[in-house]
Scaffold this motif. Structure first.
Motif, PDB file in Angstrom:
ATOM      1  N   GLU A 153       0.836  -1.202   0.000  1.00 39.12           N
ATOM      2  CA  GLU A 153       0.000   0.000   0.000  1.00 39.12           C
ATOM      3  C   GLU A 153       0.873   1.256   0.000  1.00 39.12           C
ATOM      4  O   GLU A 153       0.611   2.211  -0.738  1.00 39.12           O
ATOM      5  CB  GLU A 153      -0.903   0.004   1.233  1.00 39.12           C
ATOM      6  CG  GLU A 153      -1.734   1.265   1.363  1.00 39.12           C
ATOM      7  CD  GLU A 153      -2.363   1.433   2.735  1.00 39.12           C
ATOM      8  OE1 GLU A 153      -3.306   2.231   2.827  1.00 39.12           O
ATOM      9  OE2 GLU A 153      -1.908   0.787   3.703  1.00 39.12           O
TER      10      GLU A 153
ATOM     11  N   CYS B  37      -4.810  -1.354  -8.333  1.00 37.23           N
ATOM     12  CA  CYS B  37      -5.756  -1.295  -7.211  1.00 37.23           C
ATOM     13  C   CYS B  37      -6.452  -2.639  -7.017  1.00 37.23           C
ATOM     14  O   CYS B  37      -6.651  -3.084  -5.881  1.00 37.23           O
ATOM     15  CB  CYS B  37      -6.774  -0.180  -7.434  1.00 37.23           C
ATOM     16  SG  CYS B  37      -6.042   1.473  -7.320  1.00 37.23           S
TER      17      CYS B  37
ATOM     18  N   LEU C  36      -6.342  -4.832  -3.719  1.00 34.54           N
ATOM     19  CA  LEU C  36      -7.589  -5.247  -3.060  1.00 34.54           C
ATOM     20  C   LEU C  36      -7.671  -6.769  -2.926  1.00 34.54           C
ATOM     21  O   LEU C  36      -8.115  -7.284  -1.894  1.00 34.54           O
ATOM     22  CB  LEU C  36      -8.800  -4.714  -3.823  1.00 34.54           C
ATOM     23  CG  LEU C  36      -9.071  -3.221  -3.670  1.00 34.54           C
ATOM     24  CD1 LEU C  36     -10.166  -2.777  -4.636  1.00 34.54           C
ATOM     25  CD2 LEU C  36      -9.444  -2.875  -2.235  1.00 34.54           C
TER      26      LEU C  36
ATOM     27  N   CYS D 274      -5.558  -7.751  -0.109  1.00 40.84           N
ATOM     28  CA  CYS D 274      -6.231  -7.417   1.155  1.00 40.84           C
ATOM     29  C   CYS D 274      -7.235  -8.506   1.525  1.00 40.84           C
ATOM     30  O   CYS D 274      -7.340  -8.899   2.693  1.00 40.84           O
ATOM     31  CB  CYS D 274      -6.952  -6.071   1.038  1.00 40.84           C
ATOM     32  SG  CYS D 274      -5.846  -4.655   0.964  1.00 40.84           S
ATOM     33  N   ARG D 275      -7.947  -8.995   0.528  1.00 36.94           N
ATOM     34  CA  ARG D 275      -8.930 -10.054   0.770  1.00 36.94           C
ATOM     35  C   ARG D 275      -8.235 -11.331   1.236  1.00 36.94           C
ATOM     36  O   ARG D 275      -8.653 -11.954   2.209  1.00 36.94           O
ATOM     37  CB  ARG D 275      -9.740 -10.326  -0.500  1.00 36.94           C
ATOM     38  CG  ARG D 275     -10.821 -11.385  -0.312  1.00 36.94           C
ATOM     39  CD  ARG D 275     -11.665 -11.587  -1.566  1.00 36.94           C
ATOM     40  NE  ARG D 275     -10.907 -11.711  -2.784  1.00 36.94           N
ATOM     41  CZ  ARG D 275     -10.412 -12.856  -3.257  1.00 36.94           C
ATOM     42  NH1 ARG D 275     -10.596 -13.968  -2.611  1.00 36.94           N
ATOM     43  NH2 ARG D 275      -9.744 -12.876  -4.388  1.00 36.94           N
TER      44      ARG D 275
ATOM     45  N   ARG E 104      -7.146  -8.006   5.302  1.00 38.69           N
ATOM     46  CA  ARG E 104      -6.786  -6.638   5.675  1.00 38.69           C
ATOM     47  C   ARG E 104      -7.860  -5.653   5.210  1.00 38.69           C
ATOM     48  O   ARG E 104      -7.692  -4.920   4.240  1.00 38.69           O
ATOM     49  CB  ARG E 104      -5.423  -6.270   5.091  1.00 38.69           C
ATOM     50  CG  ARG E 104      -4.264  -7.078   5.649  1.00 38.69           C
ATOM     51  CD  ARG E 104      -4.118  -6.930   7.173  1.00 38.69           C
ATOM     52  NE  ARG E 104      -4.008  -5.564   7.607  1.00 38.69           N
ATOM     53  CZ  ARG E 104      -2.866  -4.913   7.774  1.00 38.69           C
ATOM     54  NH1 ARG E 104      -1.726  -5.541   7.574  1.00 38.69           N
ATOM     55  NH2 ARG E 104      -2.867  -3.651   8.155  1.00 38.69           N
ATOM     56  N   VAL E 105      -8.964  -5.630   5.932  1.00 43.33           N
ATOM     57  CA  VAL E 105     -10.078  -4.740   5.612  1.00 43.33           C
ATOM     58  C   VAL E 105      -9.650  -3.281   5.751  1.00 43.33           C
ATOM     59  O   VAL E 105     -10.053  -2.428   4.950  1.00 43.33           O
ATOM     60  CB  VAL E 105     -11.296  -5.050   6.517  1.00 43.33           C
ATOM     61  CG1 VAL E 105     -12.429  -4.071   6.273  1.00 43.33           C
ATOM     62  CG2 VAL E 105     -11.753  -6.481   6.299  1.00 43.33           C
TER      63      VAL E 105
ATOM     64  N   ALA F   2      -7.853  -2.283   2.686  1.00 41.58           N
ATOM     65  CA  ALA F   2      -8.815  -2.267   1.576  1.00 41.58           C
ATOM     66  C   ALA F   2      -9.634  -0.980   1.590  1.00 41.58           C
ATOM     67  O   ALA F   2      -9.880  -0.385   0.534  1.00 41.58           O
ATOM     68  CB  ALA F   2      -9.726  -3.485   1.639  1.00 41.58           C
ATOM     69  N   GLU F   3     -10.034  -0.544   2.771  1.00 45.59           N
ATOM     70  CA  GLU F   3     -10.803   0.702   2.865  1.00 45.59           C
ATOM     71  C   GLU F   3      -9.981   1.892   2.386  1.00 45.59           C
ATOM     72  O   GLU F   3     -10.493   2.772   1.690  1.00 45.59           O
ATOM     73  CB  GLU F   3     -11.276   0.919   4.305  1.00 45.59           C
ATOM     74  CG  GLU F   3     -12.364  -0.050   4.726  1.00 45.59           C
ATOM     75  CD  GLU F   3     -12.695   0.023   6.212  1.00 45.59           C
ATOM     76  OE1 GLU F   3     -11.925   0.647   6.987  1.00 45.59           O
ATOM     77  OE2 GLU F   3     -13.729  -0.555   6.597  1.00 45.59           O
TER      78      GLU F   3
ATOM     79  N   VAL G 137      -7.535   1.733   0.216  1.00 45.99           N
ATOM     80  CA  VAL G 137      -7.368   1.576  -1.233  1.00 45.99           C
ATOM     81  C   VAL G 137      -8.609   2.097  -1.960  1.00 45.99           C
ATOM     82  O   VAL G 137      -8.498   2.783  -2.982  1.00 45.99           O
ATOM     83  CB  VAL G 137      -7.082   0.105  -1.612  1.00 45.99           C
ATOM     84  CG1 VAL G 137      -7.102  -0.092  -3.121  1.00 45.99           C
ATOM     85  CG2 VAL G 137      -5.749  -0.345  -1.039  1.00 45.99           C
TER      86      VAL G 137
END
Length: 193
Positions: A149, A164, A168, A171-172, A176-177, A180-181, A183
């Motif tokens: 990131e 991106c 994402l 993150c999934r 890593r929520v 992700a937010e 991003v």
């Protein structure tokens, strides 16, 4: 004539037809060494990495061009020989172009070679977006999602949907929520939706 052989090689690779590639190989090399990368790709597409490697190994030193090395590196990476890819460019790091750097970074990502990927990335004077994308994948696959990131945030180029989406997806995978937010906010900031 070279275009004709190149077109035939692309067609043979798309079939894939190993006998056709082999016969085109014999005819093409009598005419031009410029077709070597296309031949390597065609052999790889037919699943015959050993013929691709033999073709490269039998070339004289001046025939082992950057494009031939890059084609072989791509073939080796596609066939799971990612660690061997780095050896093709030993001592040639300063001569690598965007495509060869991308191929090497992709191999590093596939093999989980984080340190090697970092070293290759560090040699690039002006990284292109595809180099950043490969590096994000390398870092993310090793669980370094926040570092990936941070790399995106510090890029000298604007992020696109691909980088991106890679971030994402990582993150999934790593749950890593929070990243992700951030991003998603970055995507809104750059008008990527």
């Amino acid at each position: 004539m070279r275009r004709h052989y190149a077109m035939l090689l692309r067609r043979a690779a798309s079939l894939p037809s190993l006998p056709l590639v082999a016969s085109l190989h014999a005819a093409a090399l009598r005419r031009s060494a410029v077709l070597v990368p296309s031949l390597i790709h065609a052999y790889s597409a037919c699943g015959d990495l050993s013929s691709a490697r033999n073709l490269f190994d039998e070339l004289p030193a001046q025939g082992r061009t950057l494009s031939a090395r890059t084609a072989l590196a791509s073939a080796m990476s596609a066939h799971g020989q990612c660690r061997e890819v780095l050896g093709l460019f030993d001592g040639l790091e300063d001569d690598m172009d965007d495509k060869s750097v991308t191929v090497v970074l992709t191999a590093c990502a596939r093999a989980g070679m984080v340190d090697e990927g970092r070293k290759v990335f560090a040699t690039v004077t002006r990284p292109a977006l595809q180099h950043y994308t490969c590096m994000v994948e390398i870092l993310g696959r090793s669980g370094e999602v926040e570092e990936a990131e941070g790399l995106v945030a510090r890029m000298e180029v604007c992020p696109d949907r691909v980088i991106c989406a890679v971030l994402l997806a990582l993150c999934r995978v790593h749950g890593r929520v929070d990243v992700a937010e951030r991003v998603v906010r970055l995507m809104w900031q750059y008008g990527i939706a």
